[in-house]
Design an enzyme around this catalytic site. Structure first.
Site, PDB file in Angstrom:
ATOM      1  N   HIS A 206     -35.004 -11.633 -45.683  1.00 32.00           N
ATOM      2  CA  HIS A 206     -35.219 -12.883 -44.943  1.00 32.00           C
ATOM      3  C   HIS A 206     -36.592 -13.506 -45.179  1.00 32.00           C
ATOM      4  CE1 HIS A 206     -37.594 -10.339 -42.270  1.00 32.00           C
ATOM      5  NE2 HIS A 206     -38.135 -11.436 -41.797  1.00 32.00           N
TER       6      HIS A 206
HETATM    7  C1  UD1 Z   1     -39.696 -15.547 -38.446  1.00 34.21           C
HETATM    8  C2  UD1 Z   1     -41.149 -15.138 -38.691  1.00 34.21           C
HETATM    9  C3  UD1 Z   1     -41.177 -13.918 -39.586  1.00 34.21           C
HETATM   10  C4  UD1 Z   1     -40.321 -12.808 -39.025  1.00 34.21           C
HETATM   11  C5  UD1 Z   1     -38.920 -13.308 -38.734  1.00 34.21           C
HETATM   12  C6  UD1 Z   1     -38.144 -12.237 -38.019  1.00 34.21           C
HETATM   13  C7  UD1 Z   1     -42.789 -16.973 -38.758  1.00 34.21           C
HETATM   14  C8  UD1 Z   1     -43.629 -17.834 -39.630  1.00 34.21           C
HETATM   15  N1  UD1 Z   1     -41.876 -16.204 -39.382  1.00 34.21           N
HETATM   16  O1  UD1 Z   1     -39.147 -15.907 -39.701  1.00 34.21           O
HETATM   17  O2  UD1 Z   1     -42.513 -13.456 -39.678  1.00 34.21           O
HETATM   18  O3  UD1 Z   1     -40.262 -11.770 -39.951  1.00 34.21           O
HETATM   19  O4  UD1 Z   1     -38.994 -14.459 -37.884  1.00 34.21           O
HETATM   20  O5  UD1 Z   1     -36.776 -12.406 -38.147  1.00 34.21           O
HETATM   21  O6  UD1 Z   1     -42.951 -16.983 -37.561  1.00 34.21           O
HETATM   22  N2  UD1 Z   1     -32.483 -19.786 -37.703  1.00 34.21           N
HETATM   23  C9  UD1 Z   1     -31.275 -19.916 -37.095  1.00 34.21           C
HETATM   24  N3  UD1 Z   1     -31.110 -19.365 -35.865  1.00 34.21           N
HETATM   25  C10 UD1 Z   1     -32.091 -18.715 -35.207  1.00 34.21           C
HETATM   26  C11 UD1 Z   1     -33.331 -18.603 -35.839  1.00 34.21           C
HETATM   27  C12 UD1 Z   1     -33.513 -19.144 -37.095  1.00 34.21           C
HETATM   28  O7  UD1 Z   1     -30.340 -20.508 -37.648  1.00 34.21           O
HETATM   29  O8  UD1 Z   1     -31.868 -18.218 -34.078  1.00 34.21           O
HETATM   30  C13 UD1 Z   1     -32.637 -20.357 -39.073  1.00 34.21           C
HETATM   31  C14 UD1 Z   1     -33.069 -21.832 -39.080  1.00 34.21           C
HETATM   32  O9  UD1 Z   1     -32.464 -22.427 -40.195  1.00 34.21           O
HETATM   33  C15 UD1 Z   1     -34.565 -21.722 -39.301  1.00 34.21           C
HETATM   34  C16 UD1 Z   1     -34.686 -20.505 -40.200  1.00 34.21           C
HETATM   35  O10 UD1 Z   1     -33.665 -19.620 -39.762  1.00 34.21           O
HETATM   36  O11 UD1 Z   1     -35.100 -22.873 -39.897  1.00 34.21           O
HETATM   37  C17 UD1 Z   1     -36.014 -19.819 -40.127  1.00 34.21           C
HETATM   38  O12 UD1 Z   1     -36.378 -19.473 -38.796  1.00 34.21           O
HETATM   39  P1  UD1 Z   1     -37.922 -19.276 -38.388  1.00 34.21           P
HETATM   40  O13 UD1 Z   1     -38.017 -18.741 -37.011  1.00 34.21           O
HETATM   41  O14 UD1 Z   1     -38.681 -20.502 -38.705  1.00 34.21           O
HETATM   42  O15 UD1 Z   1     -38.440 -18.216 -39.414  1.00 34.21           O
HETATM   43  P2  UD1 Z   1     -37.844 -16.796 -39.794  1.00 34.21           P
HETATM   44  O16 UD1 Z   1     -37.488 -16.831 -41.233  1.00 34.21           O
HETATM   45  O17 UD1 Z   1     -36.821 -16.378 -38.811  1.00 34.21           O
HETATM   46  N1  UDP Z   2     -32.763  -6.015 -36.899  1.00 37.54           N
HETATM   47  C1  UDP Z   2     -31.607  -6.085 -36.131  1.00 37.54           C
HETATM   48  N2  UDP Z   2     -30.495  -6.651 -36.679  1.00 37.54           N
HETATM   49  C2  UDP Z   2     -30.467  -7.158 -37.940  1.00 37.54           C
HETATM   50  C3  UDP Z   2     -31.639  -7.071 -38.722  1.00 37.54           C
HETATM   51  C4  UDP Z   2     -32.774  -6.504 -38.172  1.00 37.54           C
HETATM   52  O1  UDP Z   2     -31.600  -5.625 -34.988  1.00 37.54           O
HETATM   53  O2  UDP Z   2     -29.424  -7.663 -38.370  1.00 37.54           O
HETATM   54  C5  UDP Z   2     -33.947  -5.410 -36.323  1.00 37.54           C
HETATM   55  C6  UDP Z   2     -34.518  -4.286 -37.122  1.00 37.54           C
HETATM   56  O3  UDP Z   2     -33.883  -3.066 -36.794  1.00 37.54           O
HETATM   57  C7  UDP Z   2     -35.995  -4.311 -36.742  1.00 37.54           C
HETATM   58  C8  UDP Z   2     -36.242  -5.773 -36.524  1.00 37.54           C
HETATM   59  O4  UDP Z   2     -34.978  -6.386 -36.301  1.00 37.54           O
HETATM   60  O5  UDP Z   2     -36.214  -3.624 -35.533  1.00 37.54           O
HETATM   61  C9  UDP Z   2     -36.911  -6.360 -37.723  1.00 37.54           C
HETATM   62  O6  UDP Z   2     -36.911  -7.731 -37.634  1.00 37.54           O
HETATM   63  P1  UDP Z   2     -36.941  -8.681 -38.904  1.00 37.54           P
HETATM   64  O7  UDP Z   2     -36.525  -7.943 -40.114  1.00 37.54           O
HETATM   65  O8  UDP Z   2     -36.190  -9.896 -38.529  1.00 37.54           O
HETATM   66  O9  UDP Z   2     -38.478  -9.108 -38.966  1.00 37.54           O
HETATM   67  P2  UDP Z   2     -39.821  -8.437 -39.487  1.00 37.54           P
HETATM   68  O10 UDP Z   2     -39.912  -7.051 -38.981  1.00 37.54           O
HETATM   69  O11 UDP Z   2     -39.829  -8.535 -40.980  1.00 37.54           O
HETATM   70  O12 UDP Z   2     -40.881  -9.337 -38.933  1.00 37.54           O
END
Ligand code: UD1
Ligand code: UDP
Length: 363
Positions: A206
């Site tokens: 992601h």
């Molecule tokens: C964010 C964090 C990242 C973290 C990740 C955990 C920042 C800059 N990034 O990245 O560090 O590892 O969360 O998962 O804060 N979207 C949905 N539904 C949701 C959430 C997101 O559809 O509930 C989609 C949208 O298209 C959105 C994209 O995911 O634009 C990215 O979401 P965003 O929260 O901006 O960043 P993440 O990639 O989730």
């Molecule tokens: N996780 C989850 N379901 C998923 C993918 C990840 O519960 O489908 C959990 C995972 O076990 C870990 C956390 O989400 O505890 C990690 O989050 P993510 O990978 O979104 O973000 P990051 O740690 O890179 O910021």
């Protein structure tokens, strides 16, 4: 003592669950939880509150997705209002997301102390949005809870006062220990997807640098598809990744794509996998907690101790890496002697240590 906690993204719900659970058991401490709404889908947010028994947030700012500046600014406005209303003793933030930075900025502008859980991590890649969030948050924080010795050393190098740095261990290790038996007892994800122990590889992708770059995403998916010719590949897919796969017409043929799972299902998938492939920070550590070898789809990682100990191998999905993911998997799984016995992330009681320290400093 009144703590105002700011959370908003999936990994923060899991981290916060460990401390919120301890707060609920402590008489003189109260917690006011603000959910920024950065993540909002049921399987990216609501499910974690339900299954991890996190108290329902007192406020959801419902900020949603957007450009970094816009998203962070909207959060800042909402959090500032809440801090003014609630007058907390301190603001507690987790990790490195835009929600972390917004909570930190809002608090420091109001002279409210900031406590940062997961301080001192660095990838040294300033193009990562998370790296800037970490650096800015750490240098504005009053108490920095560093999960590892490496993180403590890094903060010292950057000139953070020693008295402000606490080596706390990692709350994600607390979570892994606490929820594993619940996952074993309640998750049915293996049966519902016809999976058996050690017969599949678990993959998550992601990170923006991988999803938003067509060349990298195409490479990652073709490596995973090639691997899936040899062993089942199971991939719970982040909405960001799904969107890019579909917008760019990249196929995931032969890969078992799942909706993002809850934490208990994810633990179950991790514990039964043969190996984990990921670009997630949290999942790299969980691979180690559950004693699984890990391949990280990045050029660098902030969790360097995993690489140094040989638990984790980097596989940069870039054009001058001519190796194949399948070969990396084969070489990592052929080393059956590998031991996971070292303790790198504390003793599983980090949440209690953090809460006691906050109570002593701000109570
Ligand atoms: C964010 C964090 C990242 C973290 C990740 C955990 C920042 C800059 N990034 O990245 O560090 O590892 O969360 O998962 O804060 N979207 C949905 N539904 C949701 C959430 C997101 O559809 O509930 C989609 C949208 O298209 C959105 C994209 O995911 O634009 C990215 O979401 P965003 O929260 O901006 O960043 P993440 O990639 O989730
Ligand atoms: N996780 C989850 N379901 C998923 C993918 C990840 O519960 O489908 C959990 C995972 O076990 C870990 C956390 O989400 O505890 C990690 O989050 P993510 O990978 O979104 O973000 P990051 O740690 O890179 O910021």
């Amino acid at each position: 003592l009144k703590i105002l906690t700011v959370i908003g993204a999936r990994p923060q719900f899991i981290k916060a669950a460990t401390i919120s659970r301890k707060v609920a058991l402590t008489r003189n401490i109260s917690e006011h939880i603000i959910h920024t709404g950065q993540h909002y889908d049921e399987n990216m947010s609501g499910i974690f509150f339900d299954e991890l028994d996190i108290p329902t947030p007192d406020v959801n700012l419902n900020i949603g997705s957007g450009l970094h500046g816009e998203q962070t600014a909207k959060m800042l406005i909402g959090i500032e209002q809440e801090i003014i209303k609630q007058k907390p003793s301190c603001v507690l933030v987790y990790g490195d997301t835009n929600s972390t930075l917004a909570g930190t900025l809002a608090a420091t502008k109001l002279n409210t102390p900031v406590c940062h859980v997961e301080a001192g991590l660095r990838s040294f890649n300033r193009n990562m949005p998370e790296e800037m969030n970490r650096i800015l948050t750490d240098h504005a924080s009053d108490t920095l809870f560093a999960p590892t010795k490496n993180a403590v050393n890094q903060l010292r190098k950057e000139g953070v006062l020693s008295n402000n740095i606490i080596l706390s261990g990692d709350v994600m290790f607390d979570a892994a220990l606490y929820y594993s038996s619940k996952a074993e007892a309640s998750s049915t994800i293996m049966e519902s997807n016809h999976l058996t122990k050690n017969n599949y590889i678990l993959a998550t992708v992601h990170r923006a640098e991988n999803t938003d770059n067509l060349e990298r995403l195409t490479r990652i998916m073709s490596e995973l598809k090639a691997l899936a010719q040899h062993i089942k590949v199971v991939m719970p897919i982040h909405p960001r990744t799904l969107k890019f796969l579909s917008d760019c017409n990249i196929s995931a043929q032969n890969i078992l794509l799942l909706e993002p799972t809850g934490y208990l299902d994810m633990i179950k998938l991790e514990r039964n996998s043969k190996l984990i492939i990921t670009d997630s920070g949290g999942v790299q550590k969980e691979a180690f907690f559950h004693k699984k070898p890990c391949i990280t789809l990045r050029t660098e990682t902030e969790w360097v101790e995993l690489v140094e100990a040989g638990h984790n191998v980097l596989f940069p999905p870039i054009s001058d890496n001519t190796g194949s993911l399948t070969e990396s998997v084969q070489s990592l799984t052929s080393n059956s002697q590998h031991s996971f016995s070292n303790s790198l992330y504390g003793d599983g009681h980090s949440a209690q240590l953090i809460l006691s320290e906050i109570n002593q400093r701000y109570g």
